[in-house]
Write a protein that holds these residues in place. Structure first.
Motif, PDB file in Angstrom:
ATOM      1  N   CYS A   1       1.525 -17.833   2.661  1.00  0.00           N
ATOM      2  CA  CYS A   1       2.597 -18.838   2.542  1.00  0.00           C
ATOM      3  C   CYS A   1       2.147 -20.021   1.693  1.00  0.00           C
ATOM      4  O   CYS A   1       2.876 -20.465   0.798  1.00  0.00           O
ATOM      5  N   PHE A   2       0.944 -20.533   1.961  1.00  0.00           N
ATOM      6  CA  PHE A   2       0.453 -21.679   1.199  1.00  0.00           C
ATOM      7  C   PHE A   2       0.257 -21.338  -0.283  1.00  0.00           C
ATOM      8  O   PHE A   2       0.666 -22.110  -1.153  1.00  0.00           O
ATOM      9  N   THR A   3      -0.370 -20.208  -0.562  1.00  0.00           N
ATOM     10  CA  THR A   3      -0.624 -19.880  -1.968  1.00  0.00           C
ATOM     11  C   THR A   3       0.664 -19.551  -2.707  1.00  0.00           C
ATOM     12  O   THR A   3       0.788 -19.837  -3.901  1.00  0.00           O
ATOM     13  N   THR A   4       1.629 -18.992  -2.017  1.00  0.00           N
ATOM     14  CA  THR A   4       2.917 -18.692  -2.640  1.00  0.00           C
ATOM     15  C   THR A   4       3.703 -19.981  -2.868  1.00  0.00           C
ATOM     16  O   THR A   4       4.220 -20.221  -3.969  1.00  0.00           O
ATOM     17  N   LEU A   5       3.793 -20.805  -1.848  1.00  0.00           N
ATOM     18  CA  LEU A   5       4.562 -22.049  -1.955  1.00  0.00           C
ATOM     19  C   LEU A   5       3.933 -23.049  -2.916  1.00  0.00           C
ATOM     20  O   LEU A   5       4.609 -23.966  -3.382  1.00  0.00           O
ATOM     21  N   ALA A   6       2.665 -22.873  -3.242  1.00  0.00           N
ATOM     22  CA  ALA A   6       1.998 -23.780  -4.179  1.00  0.00           C
ATOM     23  C   ALA A   6       2.654 -23.749  -5.563  1.00  0.00           C
ATOM     24  O   ALA A   6       2.565 -24.720  -6.312  1.00  0.00           O
TER      25      ALA A   6
ATOM     26  N   LEU B   1       2.339  -2.465  -2.328  1.00  0.00           N
ATOM     27  CA  LEU B   1       3.259  -1.335  -2.183  1.00  0.00           C
ATOM     28  C   LEU B   1       2.496  -0.037  -1.928  1.00  0.00           C
ATOM     29  O   LEU B   1       2.891   0.766  -1.083  1.00  0.00           O
ATOM     30  N   ARG B   2       1.428   0.150  -2.664  1.00  0.00           N
ATOM     31  CA  ARG B   2       0.645   1.396  -2.533  1.00  0.00           C
ATOM     32  C   ARG B   2       0.010   1.540  -1.148  1.00  0.00           C
ATOM     33  O   ARG B   2      -0.055   2.634  -0.619  1.00  0.00           O
ATOM     34  N   ILE B   3      -0.452   0.410  -0.585  1.00  0.00           N
ATOM     35  CA  ILE B   3      -1.091   0.496   0.737  1.00  0.00           C
ATOM     36  C   ILE B   3      -0.127   0.106   1.855  1.00  0.00           C
ATOM     37  O   ILE B   3      -0.514   0.042   3.009  1.00  0.00           O
ATOM     38  N   GLN B   4       1.130  -0.168   1.503  1.00  0.00           N
ATOM     39  CA  GLN B   4       2.194  -0.514   2.446  1.00  0.00           C
ATOM     40  C   GLN B   4       1.838  -1.736   3.297  1.00  0.00           C
ATOM     41  O   GLN B   4       1.987  -1.735   4.514  1.00  0.00           O
ATOM     42  N   ASP B   5       1.376  -2.792   2.625  1.00  0.00           N
ATOM     43  CA  ASP B   5       1.026  -4.041   3.298  1.00  0.00           C
ATOM     44  C   ASP B   5       2.118  -5.063   2.996  1.00  0.00           C
ATOM     45  O   ASP B   5       2.201  -5.594   1.892  1.00  0.00           O
ATOM     46  N   MET B   6       2.958  -5.311   3.991  1.00  0.00           N
ATOM     47  CA  MET B   6       4.128  -6.161   3.795  1.00  0.00           C
ATOM     48  C   MET B   6       3.755  -7.581   3.388  1.00  0.00           C
ATOM     49  O   MET B   6       4.440  -8.182   2.566  1.00  0.00           O
ATOM     50  N   ALA B   7       2.680  -8.128   3.934  1.00  0.00           N
ATOM     51  CA  ALA B   7       2.273  -9.487   3.564  1.00  0.00           C
ATOM     52  C   ALA B   7       1.929  -9.556   2.080  1.00  0.00           C
ATOM     53  O   ALA B   7       2.335 -10.504   1.387  1.00  0.00           O
ATOM     54  N   LEU B   8       1.201  -8.589   1.577  1.00  0.00           N
ATOM     55  CA  LEU B   8       0.870  -8.561   0.149  1.00  0.00           C
ATOM     56  C   LEU B   8       2.121  -8.391  -0.703  1.00  0.00           C
ATOM     57  O   LEU B   8       2.270  -9.041  -1.742  1.00  0.00           O
ATOM     58  N   ILE B   9       3.009  -7.522  -0.284  1.00  0.00           N
ATOM     59  CA  ILE B   9       4.228  -7.251  -1.047  1.00  0.00           C
ATOM     60  C   ILE B   9       5.093  -8.504  -1.143  1.00  0.00           C
ATOM     61  O   ILE B   9       5.481  -8.918  -2.236  1.00  0.00           O
ATOM     62  N   VAL B  10       5.386  -9.110  -0.012  1.00  0.00           N
ATOM     63  CA  VAL B  10       6.295 -10.263   0.017  1.00  0.00           C
ATOM     64  C   VAL B  10       5.688 -11.461  -0.699  1.00  0.00           C
ATOM     65  O   VAL B  10       6.315 -12.048  -1.592  1.00  0.00           O
ATOM     66  N   ALA B  11       4.467 -11.833  -0.324  1.00  0.00           N
ATOM     67  CA  ALA B  11       3.853 -13.024  -0.914  1.00  0.00           C
ATOM     68  C   ALA B  11       3.697 -12.885  -2.420  1.00  0.00           C
ATOM     69  O   ALA B  11       4.034 -13.809  -3.173  1.00  0.00           O
ATOM     70  N   ASN B  12       3.223 -11.743  -2.864  1.00  0.00           N
ATOM     71  CA  ASN B  12       2.987 -11.591  -4.297  1.00  0.00           C
ATOM     72  C   ASN B  12       4.263 -11.360  -5.091  1.00  0.00           C
ATOM     73  O   ASN B  12       4.333 -11.727  -6.263  1.00  0.00           O
ATOM     74  N   SER B  13       5.279 -10.798  -4.484  1.00  0.00           N
ATOM     75  CA  SER B  13       6.566 -10.659  -5.172  1.00  0.00           C
ATOM     76  C   SER B  13       7.197 -12.033  -5.407  1.00  0.00           C
ATOM     77  O   SER B  13       7.701 -12.319  -6.497  1.00  0.00           O
ATOM     78  N   ILE B  14       7.151 -12.877  -4.380  1.00  0.00           N
ATOM     79  CA  ILE B  14       7.695 -14.237  -4.527  1.00  0.00           C
ATOM     80  C   ILE B  14       6.868 -15.029  -5.538  1.00  0.00           C
ATOM     81  O   ILE B  14       7.419 -15.702  -6.414  1.00  0.00           O
ATOM     82  N   THR B  15       5.549 -14.947  -5.426  1.00  0.00           N
ATOM     83  CA  THR B  15       4.679 -15.646  -6.369  1.00  0.00           C
ATOM     84  C   THR B  15       4.900 -15.143  -7.786  1.00  0.00           C
ATOM     85  O   THR B  15       4.894 -15.926  -8.739  1.00  0.00           O
ATOM     86  N   PHE B  16       5.113 -13.842  -7.943  1.00  0.00           N
ATOM     87  CA  PHE B  16       5.391 -13.266  -9.258  1.00  0.00           C
ATOM     88  C   PHE B  16       6.635 -13.906  -9.869  1.00  0.00           C
ATOM     89  O   PHE B  16       6.614 -14.332 -11.030  1.00  0.00           O
ATOM     90  N   VAL B  17       7.698 -14.000  -9.105  1.00  0.00           N
ATOM     91  CA  VAL B  17       8.947 -14.588  -9.622  1.00  0.00           C
ATOM     92  C   VAL B  17       8.732 -16.050  -9.993  1.00  0.00           C
ATOM     93  O   VAL B  17       9.143 -16.491 -11.082  1.00  0.00           O
ATOM     94  N   LEU B  18       8.083 -16.810  -9.119  1.00  0.00           N
ATOM     95  CA  LEU B  18       7.866 -18.232  -9.398  1.00  0.00           C
ATOM     96  C   LEU B  18       6.976 -18.438 -10.626  1.00  0.00           C
ATOM     97  O   LEU B  18       7.285 -19.270 -11.491  1.00  0.00           O
TER      98      LEU B  18
END
Length: 102
Positions: free
Chosen positions: A31-36, A73-90
């Motif tokens: 959350c912190f690294t994404t919201l940064a 996505l490959r390892i099916q880790d929801m925290a990695l998917i969500v945080a990095n998808s949002i960070t990618f868009v930002l």
């Protein structure tokens, strides 16, 4: 709930608590690294000023977080998917503004 395996006592409740703590800390960190990226994205969108932003850094950042999302996505880790998808868009928004307002 306790049980023994090869003469080693295992307490499942304590084990589950430690697992939960591990994921909680990772989720808070995500959350912190994404919201940064949010304040920078808002500032760039409002001011269109990208002079202090490194194009090369954002190219690498966008590529890195995209790869982390794919890895999630490959390892099916929801925290990695969500945080990095949002960070990618930002970070992509910031990169596009950097290119557009250069």
């Amino acid at each position: 709930m306790d049980f023994k395996l090869n003469n080693t006592e295992i307490n499942l409740e304590n084990k589950m608590m430690r697992i939960g703590d591990k994921y909680m800390i990772g989720s808070i960190a995500a959350c912190f690294t994404t919201l940064a990226f949010v304040p920078q994205a808002i500032k760039v969108i409002k001011t269109k000023d990208t002079a202090g932003i490194s194009l090369e850094m954002y190219i690498m950042s966008v590529t890195g977080v995209l790869l982390w999302a794919i890895h999630g996505l490959r390892i099916q880790d929801m925290a990695l998917i969500v945080a990095n998808s949002i960070t990618f868009v930002l970070s992509l928004i910031i990169l596009v503004c950097k290119i557009r307002y250069k």
